[in-house]
Motif scaffolding. Structure first.
Motif, short mmCIF file in Angstrom:
data_model
loop_
_atom_site.label_atom_id
_atom_site.label_comp_id
_atom_site.label_asym_id
_atom_site.label_seq_id
_atom_site.Cartn_x
_atom_site.Cartn_y
_atom_site.Cartn_z
N GLU A 11 34.56 37.92 44.91
CA GLU A 11 34.75 39.38 44.87
C GLU A 11 36.14 39.74 44.34
O GLU A 11 36.28 40.63 43.50
N ILE A 12 37.15 39.02 44.80
CA ILE A 12 38.53 39.30 44.38
C ILE A 12 38.71 39.09 42.88
O ILE A 12 39.23 39.96 42.17
N ILE A 13 38.25 37.92 42.36
CA ILE A 13 38.50 37.65 40.93
C ILE A 13 37.64 38.51 40.01
O ILE A 13 37.98 38.70 38.85
N GLU A 14 36.52 39.03 40.54
CA GLU A 14 35.69 39.92 39.72
C GLU A 14 36.27 41.33 39.66
O GLU A 14 35.98 42.08 38.73
N ASN A 15 37.09 41.70 40.65
CA ASN A 15 37.58 43.07 40.73
C ASN A 15 39.08 43.23 40.53
O ASN A 15 39.57 44.35 40.47
N THR A 16 39.80 42.11 40.42
CA THR A 16 41.26 42.16 40.28
C THR A 16 41.71 41.06 39.33
O THR A 16 41.07 40.03 39.22
N ILE A 17 42.82 41.30 38.69
CA ILE A 17 43.42 40.25 37.86
C ILE A 17 44.24 39.36 38.77
O ILE A 17 45.21 39.82 39.39
N VAL A 18 43.84 38.10 38.87
CA VAL A 18 44.53 37.12 39.70
C VAL A 18 45.06 36.04 38.77
O VAL A 18 44.29 35.32 38.15
N GLU A 19 46.38 35.96 38.68
CA GLU A 19 47.01 35.03 37.74
C GLU A 19 47.34 33.67 38.34
O GLU A 19 47.33 32.67 37.63
N THR A 20 47.67 33.63 39.64
CA THR A 20 48.13 32.38 40.23
C THR A 20 47.39 32.10 41.54
O THR A 20 46.78 32.98 42.14
N GLU A 22 48.87 31.52 44.29
CA GLU A 22 49.57 32.30 45.33
C GLU A 22 49.06 33.75 45.35
O GLU A 22 48.90 34.33 46.43
N ASP A 23 48.79 34.33 44.17
CA ASP A 23 48.20 35.68 44.12
C ASP A 23 46.86 35.70 44.84
O ASP A 23 46.56 36.64 45.59
N LEU A 24 46.07 34.67 44.62
CA LEU A 24 44.75 34.59 45.26
C LEU A 24 44.91 34.41 46.77
O LEU A 24 44.22 35.08 47.55
#
Length: 150
Positions: A11-20, A22-24
């Protein structure tokens, strides 16, 4: 807990830009899921996430469009050309230096390539340790890795 965590990661990676990683991890913590960097790293590998360009010179985590994308030699070469900045070795360990935040994606491509001489990889943020067996295969593996960076 793993199934819930994987669902949240999706859900997070489909709705937000996650670069690292640590961001995830931080995004998961905001959803009251306590994780370590090691857990997030394993989840990324298990879920076969890849890094794709965002269009502004940066990369984000995403699912491969199709599972075969991970195994393609051309994708692997692009990943190496875009991310790898150095190769070195000692005994049966090869060290791959990458741009910050790209080591996990590069290591995953190596893991899924299933080269018989590579018995495992360990990725940090910008370094990968590649364990080679037998030791006399190191030169051959280095040559293959170098060919991917050209």
């Amino acid at each position: 807990m793993k199934a819930i965590r994987h669902a949240r990661i999706k859900e997070i990676i489909e709705n937000t830009i996650v670069e690292t990683q640590e961001d995830l991890a931080e995004a998961l913590r905001k959803q009251n899921i306590e994780v370590t960097q090691a857990t997030v790293s394993r989840d990324i590998k298990e879920m076969m996430l890849i890094k794709i360009p965002t269009g502004d010179g940066r990369y984000r985590y995403a699912y491969p469009i199709e599972k075969n994308v991970i195994f393609s030699k051309s994708r692997m070469a692009r990943m190496f050309q875009d991310s790898v900045i150095g190769l070195n070795f000692s005994e049966n360990i090869i060290v791959i230096k990458t741009l910050p935040g790209t080591a996990n994606a590069v290591a995953s491509t190596l893991d899924y390539a299933k080269w018989p001489e590579i018995i495992g990889t360990v990725a940090g943020d910008d370094n990968i340790l590649v364990v080679v067996k037998p030791i006399d295969a190191v030169a051959e593996v280095l040559k293959k890795l170098e060919s991917l960076t050209n």
